[in-house]
Design an enzyme around this catalytic site. Structure first.
Site, PDB file in Angstrom:
ATOM      1  CD  GLU A  52       4.144   5.184  -4.125  1.00  0.00           C
ATOM      2  OE1 GLU A  52       3.486   4.221  -3.704  1.00  0.00           O
ATOM      3  OE2 GLU A  52       5.393   5.194  -4.173  1.00  0.00           O
ATOM      4  CG  ASP A 107       2.396   0.927  -2.206  1.00  0.00           C
ATOM      5  OD1 ASP A 107       2.741   0.909  -3.407  1.00  0.00           O
ATOM      6  OD2 ASP A 107       3.099   1.412  -1.296  1.00  0.00           O
ATOM      7  CG  HIS A 123      11.008   5.647  -3.422  1.00  0.00           C
ATOM      8  ND1 HIS A 123      10.943   5.008  -4.639  1.00  0.00           N
ATOM      9  CD2 HIS A 123       9.818   5.402  -2.806  1.00  0.00           C
ATOM     10  CE1 HIS A 123       9.781   4.398  -4.742  1.00  0.00           C
ATOM     11  NE2 HIS A 123       9.057   4.629  -3.653  1.00  0.00           N
ATOM     12  CG  HIS A 168       7.063  -2.111   4.527  1.00  0.00           C
ATOM     13  ND1 HIS A 168       8.407  -2.086   4.801  1.00  0.00           N
ATOM     14  CD2 HIS A 168       6.844  -1.036   3.745  1.00  0.00           C
ATOM     15  CE1 HIS A 168       8.966  -1.046   4.218  1.00  0.00           C
ATOM     16  NE2 HIS A 168       8.038  -0.390   3.562  1.00  0.00           N
ATOM     17  CD  GLU A 195       6.024   6.423  -1.498  1.00  0.00           C
ATOM     18  OE1 GLU A 195       5.333   5.581  -0.920  1.00  0.00           O
ATOM     19  OE2 GLU A 195       7.010   6.139  -2.197  1.00  0.00           O
ATOM     20  CG  HIS A 205       5.903   6.938   4.855  1.00  0.00           C
ATOM     21  ND1 HIS A 205       5.749   7.760   3.762  1.00  0.00           N
ATOM     22  CD2 HIS A 205       4.652   6.509   5.189  1.00  0.00           C
ATOM     23  CE1 HIS A 205       4.458   7.815   3.438  1.00  0.00           C
ATOM     24  NE2 HIS A 205       3.771   7.078   4.292  1.00  0.00           N
ATOM     25  CG  HIS A 209      12.503   1.655  -2.551  1.00  0.00           C
ATOM     26  ND1 HIS A 209      12.440   1.338  -1.226  1.00  0.00           N
ATOM     27  CD2 HIS A 209      11.241   2.043  -2.879  1.00  0.00           C
ATOM     28  CE1 HIS A 209      11.205   1.506  -0.770  1.00  0.00           C
ATOM     29  NE2 HIS A 209      10.454   1.925  -1.766  1.00  0.00           N
ATOM     30  CG  ASP A 248       5.931   2.723  -5.760  1.00  0.00           C
ATOM     31  OD1 ASP A 248       4.911   2.217  -5.266  1.00  0.00           O
ATOM     32  OD2 ASP A 248       6.899   3.116  -5.082  1.00  0.00           O
ATOM     33  CG  ASP A 306      14.318 -30.377  -7.093  1.00  0.00           C
ATOM     34  OD1 ASP A 306      15.460 -30.159  -6.635  1.00  0.00           O
ATOM     35  OD2 ASP A 306      13.890 -31.510  -7.373  1.00  0.00           O
ATOM     36  CE1 TYR A 344      -0.188   5.032   5.798  1.00  0.00           C
ATOM     37  CE2 TYR A 344       1.300   6.768   6.547  1.00  0.00           C
ATOM     38  CZ  TYR A 344       0.822   5.936   5.538  1.00  0.00           C
ATOM     39  OH  TYR A 344       1.364   6.029   4.283  1.00  0.00           O
ATOM     40  NE  ARG A 368       1.985   4.290   0.738  1.00  0.00           N
ATOM     41  CZ  ARG A 368       1.804   3.315   1.612  1.00  0.00           C
ATOM     42  NH1 ARG A 368       1.622   3.601   2.900  1.00  0.00           N
ATOM     43  NH2 ARG A 368       1.776   2.047   1.230  1.00  0.00           N
TER      44      ARG A 368
HETATM   45  N1  GLY Z   1       5.785   0.360  -2.786  1.00  0.00           N
HETATM   46  C1  GLY Z   1       6.878   0.764  -2.008  1.00  0.00           C
HETATM   47  C2  GLY Z   1       6.927   2.213  -1.878  1.00  0.00           C
HETATM   48  O1  GLY Z   1       5.941   2.877  -2.089  1.00  0.00           O
HETATM   49  O2  GLY Z   1       7.949   2.753  -1.597  1.00  0.00           O
HETATM   50 MN    MN Z   2       6.981   4.292  -3.368  1.00  0.00          MN
HETATM   51 MN    MN Z   3       4.377   2.301  -3.309  1.00  0.00          MN
END
Ligand code: GLY
Ligand code: MN
Ligand code: MN
Length: 448
Positions: free
Chosen positions: A416, A261, A358, A244, A390, A354, A365, A272, A41, A394, A414
């Site tokens: 960003e 992040d 974006h 992730h 970003e 990566h 995104h 972000d 529920d 790593y 990272r």
């Molecule tokens: N937090 C997801 C990204 O940085 O794309």
């Molecule tokens: Mn991002």
């Molecule tokens: Mn991010």
């Protein structure tokens, strides 16, 4: 108008620009997201579809926006949950049909109880439908059967819709460039996320649990009446090398870095941010070498965000700085060209896996085509676009596919930021979030 994030003129402008691109003998039907079950529920917290928020700011479940062209031009209606005391006792108060038409930027409102009847009649007067499918099964089946039946009967009667078109690409393109009002909301989202990162830096100590850093950040969001725009990633030590990572359940030992992040949502608009800091307040020499390299790359990536530059310019810039740096640090024993690769796919990608940017907006995104067919350097940047920059490096000690240098083993970093493209150059919306080594070292562990 009700207390919406934008004034009526802003919403009406969006509706007119959108509808000007739809044939006048087509009906537009845009449903919002359905509720989603978490278990039995219990539902997931509700989030309206970004298209619905964009076109009229309606944030409650089950609604359907409809537009039809008539003698006086386009008319926008909204189907909403009707007021219903018994349902409201359990689920919460509803705005209802009268409330919707009085307070929202629409011309008419109807009860969802009348959706099938009204839509069937409207379809019969038109030759096509612009519908976002797979969000409202009932609506999809009314439209699909009308289209199937009428197209069969079309030669006889000469009326009724004969095609279904997805209008989302028109809206996606509109959403790529943000209006001044949208930028204002995105700045608030960026400021709040920046303050939350600062609060988390202040609250950090050697041995802290990743979940405690998450609590500091997300507590800040909640305390300001906001919430996360995507589940926070808080990775200590080696966990920072998992892109992730979301378990957020390990302690971060003295001498390790924590990568955070995390961003929030203000009136549906996402921020972000990623920052990486030493939990004991002091970067080691090796950590600092990598941190300074990622920071230099990030600054170069931001500088590349100029009107008229291709979408890929930021990624090329960060790849160049990181490739040169990895060669200088002795991590890569190859030429600059080999590090970069022919299509930015060279040896550097072992440690920077990566992309750099974006689009950002109502979705973290965000929508919109940045590299048509996924090829080439992509479309040119325009004033009003907002994108992230970003880069990261790593060195997962657990990696079995590559040779990880001992000196940097277990380091993941990272950085960003969220960047607005303007004619005067890039504007960093998240500039209130510290990122220099000195600024970070002077904040970590300082308490509230
Ligand atoms: N937090 C997801 C990204 O940085 O794309
Ligand atoms: Mn991002
Ligand atoms: Mn991010």
């Amino acid at each position: 108008m009700a207390d919406l994030p934008f004034d009526e003129a802003e919403y009406r402008g969006r509706q007119s620009r959108f509808l000007a691109q739809i044939p006048e003998d087509n009906v537009v039907l845009i449903p919002t997201n359905p509720m989603a079950t978490r278990s039995n529920d219990v539902h997931f917290p509700y989030r309206a579809s970004s298209y619905m928020l964009y076109l009229c700011g309606w944030a409650d479940p089950d609604a359907v926006l409809m537009a039809e062209h008539g003698e006086d031009g386009w008319s926008v209606s909204l189907f909403v949950q009707p007021q219903d005391t018994l349902a409201e006792i359990w689920e919460g108060r509803r705005i209802g049909v009268e409330g919707a038409v009085a307070g929202w930027p629409i011309d008419e409102a109807h009860s969802l109880d009348d959706l099938s009847d009204v839509v069937e009649k409207t379809l019969a007067r038109n030759k096509g439908v612009h519908l976002i499918q797979k969000l409202n099964d009932g609506l999809d089946s009314v439209v699909n059967s009308a289209v199937t039946d009428k197209s069969r009967a079309r030669n006889t009667f000469g009326k009724g819709p004969v095609s279904i078109t997805d209008p989302s690409s028109i809206l996606d393109e509109m959403r790529m460039c943000k209006s001044e009002a949208e930028v204002g909301v995105m700045q608030r989202s960026a400021d709040l996320a920046s303050a939350a990162h600062v609060a988390a830096m202040r609250a950090t100590f050697a041995g802290i649990g990743e979940w405690q850093v998450q609590a500091a950040i997300e507590g800040h969001f909640l305390g300001a009446g906001s919430q996360w725009s995507y589940p926070s990633i808080v990775g200590g030590g080696d966990n920072a090398t998992i892109l992730h990572y979301h378990a957020n359940n390990q302690k971060v030992a003295d001498g390790e870095l924590v990568l955070v992040d995390a961003g929030c949502e203000v009136n549906g608009y996402a921020s972000d941010i990623t920052r990486t800091w030493p939990v004991n307040g002091k970067f080691s020499e090796a950590q600092r070498e990598i941190y300074e390299l990622v920071l230099a790359a990030e600054l170069a990536g931001i500088e590349a965000c100029q009107v008229g530059a291709p979408w890929n310019a930021s990624h090329k810039a960060t790849m160049e700085v990181i490739s040169r740096g990895l060669i200088e640090l002795g991590v890569l024993d190859c030429t600059f060209e080999e590090a970069m690769g022919e299509s930015l796919d060279g040896k550097t990608r072992q440690f920077f896996m990566h992309g750099t940017s974006h689009s950002l907006g109502l979705d973290v995104h965000d929508v919109g085509v940045t590299r048509p067919n996924g090829e080439g350097d992509g479309r040119l940047l325009e004033a009003g676009m907002v994108l992230t920059v970003e880069p990261g490096l790593y060195f997962g000690s657990w990696r079995s596919d590559i040779e990880v240098p001992d000196r940097y083993s277990g380091i993941g970093i990272r950085i960003e930021d969220d960047v607005l493209i303007t004619e005067e150059g890039p504007v960093v919306l998240t500039s209130a979030c510290p990122k220099s080594v000195d600024d970070i070292e002077s904040l970590v562990g300082q308490g509230a």
